[in-house]
Design a protein around this motif. Structure first.
Motif, short mmCIF file in Angstrom:
data_model
loop_
_atom_site.label_atom_id
_atom_site.label_comp_id
_atom_site.label_asym_id
_atom_site.label_seq_id
_atom_site.Cartn_x
_atom_site.Cartn_y
_atom_site.Cartn_z
N LYS A 19 3.33 14.49 -44.59
CA LYS A 19 3.10 13.05 -44.76
C LYS A 19 2.36 12.49 -43.56
CE LYS A 19 7.17 12.80 -47.56
NZ LYS A 19 8.59 12.62 -47.59
N ALA A 23 -1.28 10.69 -43.65
CA ALA A 23 -1.43 9.34 -43.10
C ALA A 23 -2.59 9.30 -42.12
CB ALA A 23 -0.14 8.90 -42.41
N CYS A 26 -5.88 9.53 -43.88
CA CYS A 26 -6.17 8.31 -44.64
C CYS A 26 -6.53 7.15 -43.71
CB CYS A 26 -4.97 7.91 -45.49
SG CYS A 26 -4.64 9.00 -46.87
N THR A 30 1.69 6.55 -39.53
CA THR A 30 2.78 7.31 -40.14
C THR A 30 3.88 6.36 -40.63
OG1 THR A 30 2.28 9.15 -38.66
CG2 THR A 30 4.41 9.21 -39.76
N MET A 33 2.92 4.91 -43.93
CA MET A 33 3.11 5.90 -45.01
C MET A 33 4.58 5.99 -45.38
SD MET A 33 1.75 8.03 -47.15
CE MET A 33 0.11 8.46 -46.59
N TYR A 36 5.58 3.00 -47.41
CA TYR A 36 5.10 3.08 -48.79
C TYR A 36 5.95 4.06 -49.61
CZ TYR A 36 0.97 0.91 -46.70
OH TYR A 36 0.11 0.09 -46.00
N ASN A 46 -5.41 -0.50 -47.48
CA ASN A 46 -4.71 0.78 -47.30
C ASN A 46 -4.59 1.55 -48.61
OD1 ASN A 46 -4.47 0.54 -44.56
ND2 ASN A 46 -2.37 -0.20 -44.59
N ILE A 50 -6.06 5.37 -49.24
CA ILE A 50 -5.29 6.48 -49.80
C ILE A 50 -5.98 7.02 -51.05
CG2 ILE A 50 -3.09 7.10 -50.91
CD1 ILE A 50 -1.79 4.92 -49.03
#
Length: 146
Positions: A19, A23, A26, A30, A33, A36, A46, A50
Motif C-alpha cells: 500500500k 501511495a 500515485c 501513505t 491511502m 481511503y 487524488n 489513483i
C-alpha cells in the motif's frame, strides 16, 4: 457492484506492491491511502491520481462500473472550469436547471458559487450528479467523452 474500498484493495493486490509503494507511485501520502482504505472518499485530484496509476476509469475505481478498460485521457489533471462546462452541457441535455437538479439529488444550490471560483465539488457530489444525469464521473472531469 464493488465499493471503492474493495476495488482499491483489489487493484493494490493485483499490482503486487505494498500500500505504501502504491501511495508513493500515485503521488499521495501513505496516511491518505490508509484513510481511503478505511472508508474515506478521496478528493477529486487524488482519485484521478489513483485511477491514472492503475489505468482504470473513475467510475470503475468508485465501484460504479465493472468496465475498467476505457479509453481515457489522463494526460493532465482535471480543471474545475472543465467540470463546470461539462456540468452545464449535461444539464442542458437533460433539460434541467442547476436549482432543479440540486432539489432532485439533495445538494446545496450554493455549491455552484464555489465551483465557479475554481473549486471541485466533492467526489460524492459528482457521483450523485453523474448518476442522476446518466453521464460518467470521467465525463464531468474531461477524462472520457461520455
Amino acid at each position: 457492484m464493488n465499493t471503492f474500498i474493495e476495488v482499491l484493495n483489489d487493484l493494490i493486490l493485483e499490482s503486487g506492491l505494498t500500500k505504501r509503494q502504491v501511495a508513493l507511485r500515485c503521488g499521495i501520502t501513505t496516511s491518505q491511502m490508509t484513510y481511503y482504505l478505511r472508508g474515506a472518499c478521496p478528493d477529486v485530484l487524488n482519485a484521478v491520481k489513483i485511477a491514472k496509476y492503475f489505468k482504470v476509469s473513475l467510475n470503475y475505481l468508485m465501484g460504479l462500473d465493472s468496465n475498467r478498460n476505457e479509453t481515457l485521457n489522463f494526460s493532465y489533471l482535471p480543471k474545475s472550469d472543465l467540470f463546470l462546462k461539462n456540468y452545464y452541457f449535461a444539464l442542458k441535455e437533460n433539460n434541467l436547471t442547476h436549482y432543479k437538479l440540486c432539489q432532485k439529488i439533495g445538494i446545496s444550490e450554493s455549491n455552484i458559487r464555489h465551483w465557479k471560483n475554481g473549486k471541485f465539488p466533492k467526489l460524492e457530489t459528482i457521483i450523485k450528479i453523474s448518476n442522476y444525469l446518466n453521464y460518467s464521473v470521467d465525463y464531468f472531469l474531461g477524462i472520457s467523452k461520455n
